[in-house]
Write an enzyme that holds these catalytic residues in place. Structure first.
Site, mmCIF file in Angstrom:
data_model
loop_
_atom_site.group_PDB
_atom_site.id
_atom_site.type_symbol
_atom_site.label_atom_id
_atom_site.label_comp_id
_atom_site.label_asym_id
_atom_site.label_seq_id
_atom_site.Cartn_x
_atom_site.Cartn_y
_atom_site.Cartn_z
ATOM 1 N N LYS A 226 0.868 -1.283 -0.207
ATOM 2 C CA LYS A 226 -0.007 0.242 -0.030
ATOM 3 C C LYS A 226 1.064 1.062 0.111
ATOM 4 O O LYS A 226 2.300 1.029 0.900
ATOM 5 C CB LYS A 226 -0.995 0.235 1.433
ATOM 6 N N ARG B 283 -10.489 -11.694 0.801
ATOM 7 C CA ARG B 283 -11.742 -11.490 0.279
ATOM 8 C C ARG B 283 -11.011 -13.351 0.020
ATOM 9 O O ARG B 283 -11.586 -14.476 0.190
ATOM 10 C CB ARG B 283 -12.323 -12.112 -1.118
HETATM 11 N N1 BES Z 1 -8.356 -3.781 3.978
HETATM 12 C C1 BES Z 1 -8.446 -3.020 2.073
HETATM 13 C C2 BES Z 1 -10.162 -2.296 2.180
HETATM 14 C C3 BES Z 1 -9.859 -0.916 3.364
HETATM 15 C C4 BES Z 1 -9.010 0.486 2.459
HETATM 16 C C5 BES Z 1 -10.487 -1.214 4.527
HETATM 17 C C6 BES Z 1 -9.162 1.056 3.593
HETATM 18 C C7 BES Z 1 -10.315 -0.044 5.085
HETATM 19 C C8 BES Z 1 -10.491 0.897 4.904
HETATM 20 C C9 BES Z 1 -7.911 -4.111 1.201
HETATM 21 O O1 BES Z 1 -7.592 -5.338 1.838
HETATM 22 C C10 BES Z 1 -7.995 -3.443 0.050
HETATM 23 O O2 BES Z 1 -6.261 -3.265 0.219
HETATM 24 N N2 BES Z 1 -8.781 -3.596 -0.816
HETATM 25 C C11 BES Z 1 -8.640 -3.760 -1.969
HETATM 26 C C12 BES Z 1 -9.079 -3.888 -3.125
HETATM 27 C C13 BES Z 1 -8.278 -3.739 -4.594
HETATM 28 C C14 BES Z 1 -6.981 -4.349 -4.588
HETATM 29 C C15 BES Z 1 -8.902 -4.865 -5.360
HETATM 30 C C16 BES Z 1 -8.531 -2.289 -2.163
HETATM 31 O O3 BES Z 1 -9.377 -1.685 -2.067
HETATM 32 O O4 BES Z 1 -7.796 -0.969 -2.754
HETATM 33 ZN ZN ZN Z 2 -5.739 -4.665 1.047
#
Ligand code: BES
Ligand code: ZN
Ligand code: ZN
Length: 468
Positions: free
Chosen positions: A248, A322
């Site tokens: 991230k 997921r």
């Molecule tokens: N934990 C995150 C989602 C999230 C982001 C929750 C901000 C709360 C606040 C999740 O694991 C994630 O990183 N999702 C990605 C999915 C994408 C790569 C398809 C996202 O939302 O960017």
């Molecule tokens: Zn994630």
């Protein structure tokens, strides 16, 4: 916070000793004013027109009173009840007491565990007296149960707020055991060995890069008849989400210690089912892992075999929620559930869609979609539906494996939907609802809650267990 009831109509300000006392509500013209009466500081909170009161407004009103009182160094307070009987609100007495106690408890909470206690102590409301001249038994029962739920939600907020270094999968599992002590909740923990035995390749894959090993937490509360089909609650338990090798960027990693909020929510929902004596069989499943970066991390392009037997191309290691949920959802089948609800901070796309005031709810079942919208309104954990049409299934197909954890067909946006569609491939053989709580992971100022974890959607889950 201790909440008690007093039947006398007179304001019992003398009862609460020499401490600073706030008295709410009152029809102050200003939003909030503090006045001096008989040498005591009295806080009045404007509630607006009585006829305009709604359940939603009452939630924030109770919180606003408590937060404002806290901020002004009050430690004890009195809520004068007659004003709470808003004629158009149509809240039964028990529901009214429940709402008041629950929201007051939530508002009083601040996460102070890692702070040095100031000399004068924390700014907490120690005692809250609610005046009920009607002497309603139902109201008193509501107050009691509402404060139990409020406390439970705050416990989950403590788990979620605890930094990732302190809240590892193992620690989360220990918390489950601790909550279950002295209750009839049965806790089973799978470590690495059991995860391998159960062929939970997705949880193992996500957890591979971290020193802290993954766990699978099972909590079984036998509140219902023997043999009655259980409600299974599944919660995402990522104790820290770096994104993995798809790391991230910048500030996106902030708050990712709360990526186990769904796990904490289902854990406390089961604990509350016990505390409230709910007559249902309820099971919580929490796949817990840390999504870390190391030489052992799984790589984009790696293919894993999930518990269901279906293979998954991991094309983005940051779509890890997921994956762990996939194993938990297919494991859920063995309990022959009458309903499975999963709760996860799954996508930032759900925040893009809804902002931070409602969680997204996705299900194939229209009746359940409607029910959950109602439960949201009744509980204060608002949810809003998004579609889960068959067309979206195209977006989760793999090229070199059965499925891919992000679209391979060039589909743009809508991660909240493709995330749910991915989960649906594993939620087979039972009615299923997915709640993406990323929008409600942390509180926002207009919530009148302490900073950090908001504790969604435990109030909704409790309501579901009571009603379904
Ligand atoms: N934990 C995150 C989602 C999230 C982001 C929750 C901000 C709360 C606040 C999740 O694991 C994630 O990183 N999702 C990605 C999915 C994408 C790569 C398809 C996202 O939302 O960017
Ligand atoms: Zn994630
Ligand atoms: Zn995540």
């Amino acid at each position: 916070m201790q909440i008690s009831i007093q039947h006398k109509k007179s304001l019992p300000t003398d009862r609460v000793g020499g401490k600073r006392v706030f008295v709410a509500l009152d029809y102050a013209t200003k939003e909030v004013e503090t006045i001096l009466e008989d040498g005591k500081r009295i806080m009045r909170v404007g509630v607006g027109e009585r006829k305009d009161m709604t359940r939603r407004k009452l939630v924030t009103l109770v919180r606003r009173i408590v937060r404002t009182a806290k901020g002004s160094h009050f430690t004890e307070g009195v809520l004068t009840l007659p004003e709470f009987y808003f004629p158009k609100l149509k809240l039964k007495e028990e529901a009214l007491g429940f709402l008041i106690a629950q929201e007051a408890m939530l508002a009083d909470f601040d996460f102070n565990l890692f702070k040095t206690k100031p000399k004068e102590g924390w700014r907490d409301i120690e005692k809250l007296i609610v005046v009920d001249p009607k002497r309603s038994r139902a109201f008193a029962r509501g107050i009691e149960r509402g404060s139990v739920v409020g406390q439970g939600v705050n416990e989950a907020r403590i788990l979620a707020n605890t930094p990732g270094g302190d809240m590892t999968p193992e620690k989360l599992a220990e918390a489950a055991k601790k909550f279950a002590q002295g209750t009839n909740i049965r806790v089973t923990i799978f470590g690495k060995k059991e995860l391998e035995r159960e062929k939970m390749g997705a949880i193992l894959g996500v957890g591979k890069g971290a020193k802290a090993e993954p766990r699978f937490i099972i909590m079984e509360y036998p509140g219902g008849r023997r043999g009655e089909k259980p409600i299974v609650l599944v919660g995402k338990g990522i104790t820290f989400d770096t994104g993995g090798l798809n790391i991230k960027p910048g500030r996106s990693m902030n708050d990712m210690h709360m990526d186990m909020s769904g796990g904490a929510a289902v854990m406390l929902a089961v604990v509350l089912a016990h505390k409230l004596g709910i007559k249902r069989n309820v099971i919580a499943l929490i796949p817990a892992a840390e999504n870390a970066v190391s030489g052992d991390s799984h790589r984009p392009g790696d293919i894993i075999t999930s518990h269901s037997g279906k293979t998954i191309e991991v094309l983005n290691t940051d779509a890890e929620g997921r994956l762990v949920l996939a194993d938990a959802l297919s494991y859920a089948k063995k309990f022959k559930p009458k309903l499975v609800v999963d709760v996860a901070t799954l996508t930032s796309s759900s925040i893009a869609a809804l902002g931070q005031r409602a969680s997204a709810v996705l299900t194939k079942d229209e009746k359940l979609q409607k029910l959950f919208a109602e439960l949201g309104e009744e509980s204060g954990d608002y949810v809003w539906p998004l579609p889960l049409w068959e067309e979206y299934a195209e977006d989760v197909k793999g090229v070199f494996a059965d499925l891919a954890n992000i679209p391979t067909n060039g589909a743009q946006g809508g991660d909240v939907i493709s995330g749910a569609m991915f989960l649906l491939q594993f939620a087979e053989g039972y009615p299923w609802v997915h709640i993406d709580i990323a929008p409600r992971m942390t509180s926002i100022p207009s919530d009148y809650l302490g900073k950090g974890a908001a504790g969604a959607p435990i109030r909704l889950l409790v309501r579901l267990l009571e009603k379904y």
